[in-house]
Write a protein that holds these residues in place. Structure first.
Motif, PDB file in Angstrom:
ATOM      1  N   ALA A 180     -60.564 -22.267 -71.539  1.00 56.85           N
ATOM      2  CA  ALA A 180     -60.868 -21.015 -70.854  1.00 56.85           C
ATOM      3  C   ALA A 180     -61.246 -21.264 -69.394  1.00 56.85           C
ATOM      4  CB  ALA A 180     -61.997 -20.284 -71.578  1.00 56.85           C
ATOM      5  N   PHE A 181     -61.974 -22.352 -69.135  1.00 51.42           N
ATOM      6  CA  PHE A 181     -62.322 -22.691 -67.758  1.00 51.42           C
ATOM      7  C   PHE A 181     -61.068 -23.007 -66.955  1.00 51.42           C
ATOM      8  CE2 PHE A 181     -63.111 -26.015 -64.596  1.00 51.42           C
ATOM      9  CZ  PHE A 181     -64.053 -25.383 -63.796  1.00 51.42           C
ATOM     10  N   VAL A 182     -60.186 -23.829 -67.515  1.00 55.96           N
ATOM     11  CA  VAL A 182     -58.962 -24.204 -66.807  1.00 55.96           C
ATOM     12  C   VAL A 182     -58.115 -22.970 -66.513  1.00 55.96           C
ATOM     13  CG1 VAL A 182     -56.812 -25.514 -66.972  1.00 55.96           C
ATOM     14  CG2 VAL A 182     -58.951 -26.538 -67.759  1.00 55.96           C
ATOM     15  N   SER A 183     -57.965 -22.102 -67.508  1.00 52.44           N
ATOM     16  CA  SER A 183     -57.155 -20.897 -67.314  1.00 52.44           C
ATOM     17  C   SER A 183     -57.717 -20.028 -66.202  1.00 52.44           C
ATOM     18  CB  SER A 183     -57.086 -20.099 -68.618  1.00 52.44           C
ATOM     19  OG  SER A 183     -56.404 -20.826 -69.622  1.00 52.44           O
ATOM     20  N   ALA A 184     -59.041 -19.862 -66.179  1.00 50.75           N
ATOM     21  CA  ALA A 184     -59.661 -19.039 -65.149  1.00 50.75           C
ATOM     22  C   ALA A 184     -59.464 -19.651 -63.767  1.00 50.75           C
ATOM     23  CB  ALA A 184     -61.143 -18.860 -65.447  1.00 50.75           C
ATOM     24  N   MET A 185     -59.655 -20.955 -63.647  1.00 49.30           N
ATOM     25  CA  MET A 185     -59.522 -21.600 -62.348  1.00 49.30           C
ATOM     26  C   MET A 185     -58.088 -21.522 -61.835  1.00 49.30           C
ATOM     27  SD  MET A 185     -62.564 -22.458 -61.537  1.00 49.30           S
ATOM     28  CE  MET A 185     -62.356 -23.597 -60.166  1.00 49.30           C
ATOM     29  N   LEU A 186     -57.130 -21.721 -62.716  1.00 49.17           N
ATOM     30  CA  LEU A 186     -55.727 -21.648 -62.305  1.00 49.17           C
ATOM     31  C   LEU A 186     -55.346 -20.233 -61.872  1.00 49.17           C
ATOM     32  CD1 LEU A 186     -54.022 -23.891 -65.011  1.00 49.17           C
ATOM     33  CD2 LEU A 186     -54.419 -24.457 -62.608  1.00 49.17           C
ATOM     34  N   ALA A 187     -56.009 -19.240 -62.458  1.00 46.55           N
ATOM     35  CA  ALA A 187     -55.725 -17.846 -62.110  1.00 46.55           C
ATOM     36  C   ALA A 187     -56.551 -17.357 -60.921  1.00 46.55           C
ATOM     37  CB  ALA A 187     -55.987 -16.952 -63.320  1.00 46.55           C
TER      38      ALA A 187
END
Length: 337
Positions: A180-187
């Motif tokens: 979830a952290f990775v997805s948020a940062m990429l977005a």
């Protein structure tokens, strides 16, 4: 048979002058406690350890693949690299002895970057009762690379291959938070509460694994580095059976939950880097210990399915009907399934 010779030093041996060795001296400042399982510590050509069933594993972290420096501090990067490797010791219920860390960093950043990376590595291993045994330092014209080798003792290792037909399948903690952290940062979004900590400071379940091994007697175990779907498939393949998961039972981290149930389930199954444990045990063996486990570690144990005939990983409903999962875990040379 154990070697009965007295232990040697755990502290670092003196190093010759030079800028590279000055950095290494900084890594080792403060020394390490004298340990009966470390006969020779950092500074010699090899560390020398003693144990009954030495467990070894290695894990490499590469900038741009496993971490981004704009997301994490150097100490957090070091912690993550060591925690990922230490999680492999947890997977077999090994007692940590120590780590060897090889660093490749840009020459112009070495003085500032290398000590902070090593501080994170050292903090991670000491948090689970291990010590820094040594390593290597070199310059890199490209990405930062951290290679961590873990050393532990596992006289009775819990392997992937021991699951039996009809075992229950359990997991520790919650799944999907790191993803979830990775997805948020990429977005370009603000990560939800708790997601950053799950990515930046994952907790290798070393003590939890040993507790379970002593009290529950798991038949098989693995750490969830690549996602439950992919890692459960390793247990299925090694044990020669099928793993049957119930989607409603998956313990999803709050940061990974969404209005779309399929998306939530996918995050829990394929996100990776949770570093929780997946274990199998005979029916009824784990449940009586779940409350004591939570009291000891503040972590839940959740039954997510069972094993059965066949192979691979499947969904199963209350009537026992199977549905192909058609999801896998992270693979570096294929991408996310």
């Amino acid at each position: 048979m154990r070697d009965s010779r007295p232990p040697g030093r755990a502290a670092a041996a003196p190093l010759a002058p030079g800028p590279e060795f000055d950095l290494i001296r900084g890594f080792l400042a403060g020394g390490s406690a004298v340990r009966p399982d470390v006969r020779v510590g950092p500074g010699d050509d090899c560390a020398v350890v003693a144990g009954d069933g030495i467990a070894l594993s290695t894990d490499m972290s590469v900038e741009g693949v496993h971490f981004r420096r704009e997301w994490l501090s150097p100490a957090e990067i070091g912690w993550r690299a060591a925690a990922a490797a230490l999680s492999d010791l947890a997977a077999v219920a090994a007692r940590p002895i120590g780590i060897l860390v090889s660093l490749a960093v840009p020459a112009e950043e070495a003085d500032a970057l290398a000590p902070a990376l090593m501080a994170g590595c050292r903090e991670a291993v000491e948090s689970v009762g291990g010590t820094l045994l040594g390593g290597d330092l070199t310059r890199s014209p490209g990405p930062v690379v951290i290679d961590v080798t873990v050393v532990g003792e596992a006289p009775n290792p819990v392997l992937r291959s021991g699951a039996r037909m009809g075992d229950e399948v359990w997991v520790t903690g919650q799944l999907g938070g790191a993803a979830a952290f990775v997805s948020a940062m990429l977005a370009g979004e603000e990560p939800r509460r708790g997601a950053r900590e799950r990515f930046a400071r994952p907790l290798p379940r070393v003590r939890e694994a040993r507790w379970l091994a002593e009290r529950v007697g798991p038949t098989a175990m693995i750490d969830l580095s690549d996602g439950l779907a992919g890692d459960a498939a390793h247990i299925a393949a090694a044990s020669g059976l099928a793993v049957l998961l119930v989607p409603e039972l998956l313990p999803v981290h709050p940061a990974a939950r969404s209005r779309s149930r399929p998306r939530t389930v996918r995050a829990a199954l394929t996100g990776g880097e949770d570093y929780e444990l997946c274990l199998t045990a005979p029916t009824g063996a784990v449940a009586p210990h779940a409350d004591a486990f939570h009291a000891a570690f503040g972590v839940a144990l959740t039954c997510v399915g069972r094993t059965g005939g066949g192979d691979g990983v499947w969904w199963v409903d209350a009537e026992g009907h199977r549905t192909p999962m058609e999801l896998g875990g992270w693979q570096h040379f294929r991408g996310e399934a």
